[in-house]
Design an enzyme around this catalytic site. Structure first.
Site, PDB file in Angstrom:
ATOM      1  N   ASP A  75      75.838  57.863  76.841  1.00 51.74           N
ATOM      2  CA  ASP A  75      75.291  57.498  78.084  1.00 51.74           C
ATOM      3  C   ASP A  75      74.373  56.286  77.647  1.00 51.74           C
ATOM      4  O   ASP A  75      74.109  55.895  76.604  1.00 51.74           O
ATOM      5  CB  ASP A  75      74.068  58.546  78.460  1.00 51.74           C
ATOM      6  CG  ASP A  75      73.711  58.312  79.973  1.00 51.74           C
ATOM      7  OD1 ASP A  75      74.275  57.481  80.780  1.00 51.74           O
ATOM      8  OD2 ASP A  75      72.433  58.632  80.104  1.00 51.74           O
TER       9      ASP A  75
ATOM     10  N   ASP B 255      71.256  54.547  80.116  1.00 47.43           N
ATOM     11  CA  ASP B 255      69.769  54.635  80.347  1.00 47.43           C
ATOM     12  C   ASP B 255      69.388  56.152  79.666  1.00 47.43           C
ATOM     13  O   ASP B 255      69.848  57.083  80.008  1.00 47.43           O
ATOM     14  CB  ASP B 255      69.613  54.579  81.768  1.00 47.43           C
ATOM     15  CG  ASP B 255      70.078  53.352  82.448  1.00 47.43           C
ATOM     16  OD1 ASP B 255      69.784  52.321  81.831  1.00 47.43           O
ATOM     17  OD2 ASP B 255      70.890  53.459  83.493  1.00 47.43           O
TER      18      ASP B 255
ATOM     19  N   LYS C 127      79.750  61.302  86.391  1.00 42.43           N
ATOM     20  CA  LYS C 127      79.280  62.449  85.823  1.00 42.43           C
ATOM     21  C   LYS C 127      78.391  63.373  86.889  1.00 42.43           C
ATOM     22  O   LYS C 127      77.809  62.621  87.744  1.00 42.43           O
ATOM     23  CB  LYS C 127      78.144  62.165  84.775  1.00 42.43           C
ATOM     24  CG  LYS C 127      79.041  61.466  83.383  1.00 42.43           C
ATOM     25  CD  LYS C 127      77.855  60.869  82.619  1.00 42.43           C
ATOM     26  CE  LYS C 127      76.925  59.907  83.005  1.00 42.43           C
ATOM     27  NZ  LYS C 127      76.045  59.419  81.937  1.00 42.43           N
TER      28      LYS C 127
ATOM     29  N   ASP D  85      71.223  62.188  77.574  1.00 41.46           N
ATOM     30  CA  ASP D  85      69.808  62.694  77.912  1.00 41.46           C
ATOM     31  C   ASP D  85      69.826  63.604  78.837  1.00 41.46           C
ATOM     32  O   ASP D  85      68.326  63.876  79.154  1.00 41.46           O
ATOM     33  CB  ASP D  85      68.985  61.269  77.995  1.00 41.46           C
ATOM     34  CG  ASP D  85      69.252  60.775  79.292  1.00 41.46           C
ATOM     35  OD1 ASP D  85      70.349  60.465  79.841  1.00 41.46           O
ATOM     36  OD2 ASP D  85      68.101  60.528  80.011  1.00 41.46           O
TER      37      ASP D  85
END
Length: 274
Positions: free
Chosen positions: A13, A15, A184, A209
């Site tokens: 990922d 961010d 996602k 995250d």
């Protein structure tokens, strides 16, 4: 059991893993450099459909992270890839920005406001009541409803903004039709990413995250999952879910391979003091 040592390819990922509000997360630049030096296939994934990979590559470079545009996989690209497999050379009415329209054009789709095959909703900073009304009417008339991702809000320096999921919910309320969501946590986004780099789930890891998108989709796609605590999820958040990632790390810095020191080399002989 599969361990990190078995991983030959990586999906990550963006961010909360590599950057936070345009500030690189410590260790991100070094990990990316390690992958490039080793020739490790990798893709940076994002549900953001506003920007093209070229735009995102430039934004990351300005933050000090070197990621070639061909190593970026967005929900817009995954959506275009999916639609091209469903109806080659189809037509679409699009609510979105350059990242989405460019991806669809390059996949052979035609943008139209005349009986489109699909209504595709992505993220934009300029949602229009007129465009939403058209989308509702097209879906009511039989166009299929697609959303690039389910995120209801997005971040900004002023606070949260309504995002794709919020606009899709408005359209659903008016039409009674739920969109098919490609990004996602749909593991389809990961599978299309694997196809992009010629990787297999058995030897690929996913770094994220968020438990509710990155980890659950990684598990469903059969990947080795790594949760880092530099973004959304913390240890209390992890306990809310009935599933677990394979690894929980403080940050991507924990994935950097330590180079052996010269004194650790087996070829180094101890001094005899002569």
């Amino acid at each position: 059991m599969r361990t990190r040592a078995d991983i030959e390819c990586w999906l990550t990922d963006m961010d909360g893993v590599l950057v936070h509000e345009n500030t690189p997360i410590p260790g991100a630049a070094e990990l990316l450099e390690q992958w490039r030096d080793d020739g490790t296939p990798f893709l940076v994934l994002t549900n953001n459909s506003i920007f093209t990979p070229r735009d995102l590559s430039a934004r990351l470079r300005s933050s000090g992270l070197v990621v070639p545009e061909e190593s970026i996989w967005t929900s817009a690209l995954a959506t275009a890839d999916f639609l091209a497999s469903q109806k080659p050379s189809g037509t679409a009415f699009v609510i979105g920005e350059a990242g989405l329209t460019t991806a669809l054009h390059e996949a052979g789709f035609i943008m139209t406001e005349t009986s489109p095959d699909y209504v595709v909703v992505g993220e934009t900073r300029n949602y229009s009541f007129e465009a939403i009304t058209k989308a509702i009417r097209f879906i009511g008339a039989g166009s299929r409803f697609i959303a690039t991702n389910p995120d209801a809000t997005g971040p900004s320096t002023q606070g949260v903004l309504p995002a794709t999921g919020a606009i899709s919910a408005l359209i659903t309320k008016a039409t009674g039709k739920e969109p098919y969501v490609v990004g996602k946590p749909n593991p389809m986004m990961f599978r299309s990413a694997l196809n992009r780099i010629g990787a297999h789930s058995e030897n690929t890891g996913m770094i994220g995250d968020r438990m509710d998108t990155d980890v659950v989709a990684g598990i469903e796609a059969g990947l080795h999952t790594v949760l880092v605590l530099t973004g959304i999820s913390d240890t209390a958040e992890i306990e809310r879910y009935p599933f677990r990632p394979d690894e929980i790390l403080g940050s991507v810095a924990d994935l950097i391979r330590e180079e052996p020191r010269e004194s650790d080399s087996p070829d180094t002989q101890p001094s005899l003091g002569l």
